[in-house]
Design a protein around this motif. Sequence first.
Motif, short mmCIF file in Angstrom:
data_model
loop_
_atom_site.label_atom_id
_atom_site.label_comp_id
_atom_site.label_asym_id
_atom_site.label_seq_id
_atom_site.Cartn_x
_atom_site.Cartn_y
_atom_site.Cartn_z
N ASP A 69 0.84 -1.20 0.00
CA ASP A 69 0.00 0.00 0.00
C ASP A 69 0.87 1.25 0.00
OD1 ASP A 69 -2.52 -1.30 0.08
OD2 ASP A 69 -2.25 -1.67 2.22
N HIS A 70 0.37 2.28 -0.68
CA HIS A 70 1.07 3.55 -0.65
C HIS A 70 0.80 4.22 0.69
CE1 HIS A 70 1.36 7.98 -1.59
NE2 HIS A 70 2.56 7.53 -1.91
N VAL A 71 1.88 4.55 1.41
CA VAL A 71 1.76 5.15 2.73
C VAL A 71 2.33 6.57 2.67
CG1 VAL A 71 2.31 4.95 5.18
CG2 VAL A 71 2.07 2.88 3.77
N PRO A 72 1.49 7.58 2.50
CA PRO A 72 2.00 8.95 2.40
C PRO A 72 2.57 9.43 3.72
CG PRO A 72 -0.37 8.96 2.53
CD PRO A 72 0.02 7.52 2.42
N GLN A 73 3.55 10.30 3.64
CA GLN A 73 4.13 10.88 4.84
C GLN A 73 3.22 11.97 5.37
OE1 GLN A 73 8.15 12.17 4.33
NE2 GLN A 73 8.52 12.41 6.52
N SER A 74 3.01 11.99 6.68
CA SER A 74 2.13 12.99 7.29
C SER A 74 2.95 14.06 7.99
CB SER A 74 1.18 12.32 8.29
OG SER A 74 1.92 11.69 9.33
N ALA A 75 2.37 15.23 8.12
CA ALA A 75 3.03 16.35 8.79
C ALA A 75 2.77 16.27 10.29
CB ALA A 75 2.51 17.67 8.23
N PRO A 76 3.69 16.80 11.09
CA PRO A 76 3.46 16.82 12.54
C PRO A 76 2.31 17.75 12.88
CG PRO A 76 5.38 18.15 11.97
CD PRO A 76 4.96 17.43 10.71
N PRO A 77 1.70 17.60 14.05
CA PRO A 77 0.59 18.48 14.43
C PRO A 77 1.07 19.94 14.52
CG PRO A 77 1.35 17.19 16.31
CD PRO A 77 2.01 16.61 15.10
N LEU A 93 9.89 18.50 13.32
CA LEU A 93 9.84 17.75 12.07
C LEU A 93 10.51 16.38 12.14
CD1 LEU A 93 10.70 20.68 9.62
CD2 LEU A 93 8.44 19.85 10.30
N ASP A 94 11.33 16.16 13.14
CA ASP A 94 12.10 14.92 13.23
C ASP A 94 11.47 13.98 14.25
OD1 ASP A 94 13.95 12.91 13.24
OD2 ASP A 94 15.57 14.10 14.14
N PRO A 95 10.86 12.87 13.81
CA PRO A 95 10.25 11.94 14.77
C PRO A 95 11.27 11.16 15.60
CG PRO A 95 10.13 11.04 12.55
CD PRO A 95 10.65 12.44 12.41
N ASP A 96 12.54 11.23 15.21
CA ASP A 96 13.59 10.53 15.95
C ASP A 96 14.34 11.44 16.91
OD1 ASP A 96 13.20 8.04 14.59
OD2 ASP A 96 14.25 8.88 12.87
N ALA A 150 4.82 11.00 16.03
CA ALA A 150 6.19 10.51 15.89
C ALA A 150 6.23 8.98 15.93
CB ALA A 150 7.07 11.09 16.99
N GLU A 151 5.44 8.38 16.81
CA GLU A 151 5.39 6.92 16.90
C GLU A 151 4.85 6.32 15.60
OE1 GLU A 151 3.53 3.41 19.80
OE2 GLU A 151 3.04 5.52 20.13
N ARG A 152 3.81 6.92 15.05
CA ARG A 152 3.24 6.43 13.79
C ARG A 152 4.24 6.58 12.64
NH1 ARG A 152 -0.71 9.49 13.77
NH2 ARG A 152 -0.05 11.02 12.21
N GLU A 153 4.95 7.70 12.61
CA GLU A 153 5.93 7.93 11.55
C GLU A 153 7.06 6.90 11.62
OE1 GLU A 153 6.52 10.27 8.84
OE2 GLU A 153 4.36 9.98 9.09
N ARG A 154 7.52 6.60 12.80
CA ARG A 154 8.60 5.61 12.94
C ARG A 154 8.14 4.22 12.51
NH1 ARG A 154 9.59 8.64 17.76
NH2 ARG A 154 8.37 7.14 18.98
#
Length: 267
Positions: A69-77, A93-96, A150-154
């Motif tokens: 599936d295509h998983v687009p990158q989301s912006a932080p709140p 901007l950095d989830p890490d 951040a958890e979802r992005e990682r």
Amino acid sequence: MVNVSRRHASDPDVIGQTAGLVNFLRDVVHSSHQRQRDDRGRERLWLAQLPEPIRRPASRDDGVLLTLDHVPQSAPPDLPASLDGWVEPTRCLDPDGGDPPLAEEGPGRELVRVADERERLEEEGTLRREEAGEVLRSYGTWLDRWRRWAERERAERPLRELYDRVYAWHQKLAQEDDQTELILGVGLLTWNGPHEDTVHRHLFTHRVETSVDRRTAKLTVRLSSESALRLEDQDFLDSDDGWVRERGAALSEEITARGMDPLGPQR
């Protein structure tokens, strides 16, 4: 007039003769090219190292190996206006990078006394963090949302990287279908040859094709229905390795005749 009996394409003799002819033609083609005994310079994807929750490919009637599936990158709140000047936007901007810190002091409104009027007026000023109750409450609410993002992005990053990698292959195949092919390799043979050269090749390969759903962007990788399992031994082994041409030819004919599945139990 000579009466010639017709034989069906599934006749074992026909299959054997066809396989022999194909092997001969492959020998002719490969004899004019330098053999590649070590293929580690090629782009590859190890199916045993697929990220969760992608399942490892298994034998299927439709030949599908992967569906991505295509998983687009989301912006932080977004930072609320109350945190302007308190949180550095680039740190969000950095989830890490850990929690974006709240500054020790920042802009706020404070009450001051005007001596001649003996009144307390509200004006812009600088507040210390422990004095900014509204800022602290706003930061706590926003930070909870940021941590979930951040958890979802990682978690999604490996899926996004896998999709982007295979999609790049899909585009390359569409542009260079007469020069490049994508294959599934089974049975990795790795050892040091008699001339101190390294052998690192899969013994069996099957051509693979890709497709993309235009509506959902879902990427599918499947075994090509126009191809079959191939024995690659003659492409990189010779008699110095203990390889016997006749044995390889017999095995290749058996594979062709049986229509072996590269991921089936018989592999």
